[in-house]
Scaffold this motif. Structure first.
Motif, short mmCIF file in Angstrom:
data_model
loop_
_atom_site.label_atom_id
_atom_site.label_comp_id
_atom_site.label_asym_id
_atom_site.label_seq_id
_atom_site.Cartn_x
_atom_site.Cartn_y
_atom_site.Cartn_z
N VAL A 121 0.84 -1.19 0.00
CA VAL A 121 0.00 0.00 0.00
C VAL A 121 0.89 1.25 0.00
CG1 VAL A 121 -0.16 0.23 2.52
CG2 VAL A 121 -2.05 0.99 1.10
N PRO A 122 0.47 2.33 -0.67
CA PRO A 122 1.22 3.58 -0.58
C PRO A 122 1.32 4.07 0.85
CG PRO A 122 -0.33 3.68 -2.41
CD PRO A 122 -0.65 2.43 -1.64
N ASP A 123 2.41 4.73 1.17
CA ASP A 123 2.69 5.14 2.55
C ASP A 123 1.63 6.06 3.12
OD1 ASP A 123 4.26 5.25 4.89
OD2 ASP A 123 5.13 7.15 4.27
N ASP A 124 0.93 6.83 2.27
CA ASP A 124 -0.04 7.78 2.81
C ASP A 124 -1.27 7.09 3.39
OD1 ASP A 124 -1.19 6.98 0.47
OD2 ASP A 124 -1.20 8.95 -0.48
N TYR A 125 -1.42 5.78 3.17
CA TYR A 125 -2.48 5.03 3.84
C TYR A 125 -2.12 4.78 5.30
CZ TYR A 125 -5.40 3.66 -0.16
OH TYR A 125 -6.27 3.65 -1.23
N VAL A 126 -0.82 4.80 5.60
CA VAL A 126 -0.33 4.37 6.91
C VAL A 126 0.24 5.53 7.71
CG1 VAL A 126 1.30 2.84 8.08
CG2 VAL A 126 0.18 2.09 5.97
N TYR A 146 6.32 2.77 -0.36
CA TYR A 146 5.28 1.75 -0.27
C TYR A 146 5.55 0.88 0.96
CZ TYR A 146 4.11 3.19 -4.97
OH TYR A 146 3.74 3.93 -6.06
N VAL A 147 4.49 0.56 1.66
CA VAL A 147 4.58 -0.28 2.85
C VAL A 147 4.06 -1.67 2.48
CG1 VAL A 147 3.80 -0.60 5.23
CG2 VAL A 147 4.25 1.71 4.35
N TYR A 148 4.78 -2.70 2.90
CA TYR A 148 4.34 -4.06 2.59
C TYR A 148 4.30 -4.92 3.85
CZ TYR A 148 9.24 -5.61 2.89
OH TYR A 148 10.51 -5.89 3.34
N ASN A 149 3.46 -5.94 3.80
CA ASN A 149 3.36 -6.91 4.87
C ASN A 149 2.98 -8.24 4.23
OD1 ASN A 149 3.24 -7.94 7.55
ND2 ASN A 149 1.02 -7.67 7.57
N VAL A 150 3.79 -9.28 4.44
CA VAL A 150 3.56 -10.56 3.78
C VAL A 150 3.63 -11.70 4.79
CG1 VAL A 150 4.44 -9.75 1.56
CG2 VAL A 150 6.01 -10.80 3.19
N PRO A 151 2.97 -12.82 4.49
CA PRO A 151 3.01 -13.98 5.39
C PRO A 151 4.32 -14.75 5.23
CG PRO A 151 1.66 -14.48 3.49
CD PRO A 151 2.05 -13.04 3.35
N GLY A 205 7.85 -4.06 5.93
CA GLY A 205 8.81 -2.97 5.82
C GLY A 205 8.38 -1.96 4.78
N GLU A 206 9.35 -1.18 4.31
CA GLU A 206 9.08 -0.13 3.33
C GLU A 206 9.96 -0.30 2.10
OE1 GLU A 206 9.72 3.61 5.24
OE2 GLU A 206 7.85 3.52 6.39
N ILE A 207 9.42 0.12 0.96
CA ILE A 207 10.17 0.16 -0.29
C ILE A 207 10.04 1.57 -0.84
CG2 ILE A 207 10.39 -0.73 -2.63
CD1 ILE A 207 9.09 -3.32 -1.65
N ALA A 208 11.17 2.25 -1.02
CA ALA A 208 11.18 3.61 -1.55
C ALA A 208 11.62 3.57 -3.02
CB ALA A 208 12.12 4.49 -0.74
N ILE A 209 10.90 4.29 -3.86
CA ILE A 209 11.23 4.36 -5.29
C ILE A 209 11.45 5.82 -5.65
CG2 ILE A 209 10.48 3.84 -7.64
CD1 ILE A 209 8.69 1.66 -6.49
N GLU A 210 12.63 6.10 -6.19
CA GLU A 210 12.97 7.47 -6.59
C GLU A 210 13.33 7.49 -8.07
OE1 GLU A 210 16.28 10.98 -5.63
OE2 GLU A 210 16.24 9.14 -4.43
N ILE A 211 12.69 8.36 -8.82
CA ILE A 211 12.96 8.47 -10.24
C ILE A 211 14.03 9.54 -10.47
CG2 ILE A 211 11.03 10.09 -10.61
CD1 ILE A 211 10.68 8.74 -13.38
N LYS A 212 15.08 9.17 -11.20
CA LYS A 212 16.20 10.07 -11.45
C LYS A 212 15.99 10.86 -12.75
CE LYS A 212 18.68 8.59 -7.92
NZ LYS A 212 19.07 9.49 -6.80
N LYS A 213 16.88 11.82 -12.99
CA LYS A 213 16.77 12.65 -14.20
C LYS A 213 16.91 11.83 -15.48
CE LYS A 213 18.29 17.01 -12.12
NZ LYS A 213 19.31 18.11 -12.16
N ASP A 214 17.68 10.74 -15.41
CA ASP A 214 17.85 9.89 -16.59
C ASP A 214 16.77 8.80 -16.67
OD1 ASP A 214 18.58 8.23 -14.53
OD2 ASP A 214 20.62 7.85 -15.24
N TYR A 215 15.75 8.93 -15.82
CA TYR A 215 14.61 8.01 -15.75
C TYR A 215 14.99 6.61 -15.29
CZ TYR A 215 11.97 11.71 -17.99
OH TYR A 215 11.36 12.91 -18.26
N SER A 216 16.13 6.50 -14.63
CA SER A 216 16.40 5.26 -13.91
C SER A 216 15.64 5.34 -12.59
CB SER A 216 17.90 5.09 -13.65
OG SER A 216 18.39 6.15 -12.85
#
Length: 223
Positions: free
Chosen positions: A61-66, A85-90, A126-137
């Protein structure tokens, strides 16, 4: 005697009026509760369970839900450098795979991948952070892993670049890829008719110059 009778009648009328008002409120409340129950049962949309800032449901889920601070950033329209993004798995989930696919005109081709074992109880949420760079990586950072996708090469004629992001709760499914990020680029300024939920279909990608998607999968097979 007449005064006492009149007073009694007035009191009786007031009692009936108050009782009727309470009955109307109770009926209204019951109707609203019934409507809410029907809506929740028929909407088909699963809402995440969050308790004290912790995701209890299995999924992503996106972090703003939490997070309250993330909600405030969203409400105020303030941009942040990364999407979290926040995740929780079994415990059935053994590995988290993050992969990038590029549309080659006929189908999706894997162009990048990364994986990390879920080997401790602390890895199951835990959390997964995604950052888009200027070269679109895309720089992907987790609590115990980090990696960056290959950059995208865009021609000078590209006029329209759109980034699609997962903005709702994804309920956990083992061994299934979930699209969380997509970059669409084209020489035309027309709006794209493709949505993140359309993946892996390629039906509405005709004429799109560049399409790249980032997926997350929780696998049942250990590394």
């Amino acid at each position: 005697m007449n005064k006492r009778l009149l007073s009694l009648l007035i009191c009786l009328c007031l009692f009936i009026s108050v009782f009727a008002g309470c009955s109307d409120e109770d009926t209204k409340k019951e109707t609203e509760e019934t409507t809410n129950e029907i809506t929740s049962e028929t909407s088909g949309k699963t809402e995440p369970v969050v308790e004290r800032g912790t995701l209890k449901s299995f999924g992503i889920v996106p972090d703003d839900y939490v997070s309250f601070s993330a909600k405030m950033f969203d409400i105020l329209g303030l941009d942040t450098k990364e999407d979290i993004y926040v995740y929780n798995v079994p415990q059935e989930a053994k590995v988290i795979y993050i992969e990038a696919y590029s549309f080659d005109g006929s189908g999706w081709k894997n162009v990048w991948d990364s994986g990390a074992g879920i080997t401790a109880p602390s890895h199951m949420s835990g959390e997964i952070a995604i950052e888009i760079k200027k070269d679109y990586s895309l720089k992907i950072s987790g609590d115990y892993f980090s990696s960056t996708t290959k950059p995208l090469t865009l021609s000078e004629n590209i006029e329209n670049v759109t980034v699609l992001k997962l903005d709702d709760f994804w309920e956990f499914e083992l061994d299934k890829e979930v699209p969380v990020y997509m970059i669409l680029a084209d020489e035309e300024k027309n709006e794209f008719s493709y949505n993140l939920e359309d993946y892996p279909s390629t039906e509405n990608l005709d004429g799109v110059d560049i399409a790249q998607v980032l997926t997350i999968e929780f696998s049942s097979e250990p590394l």
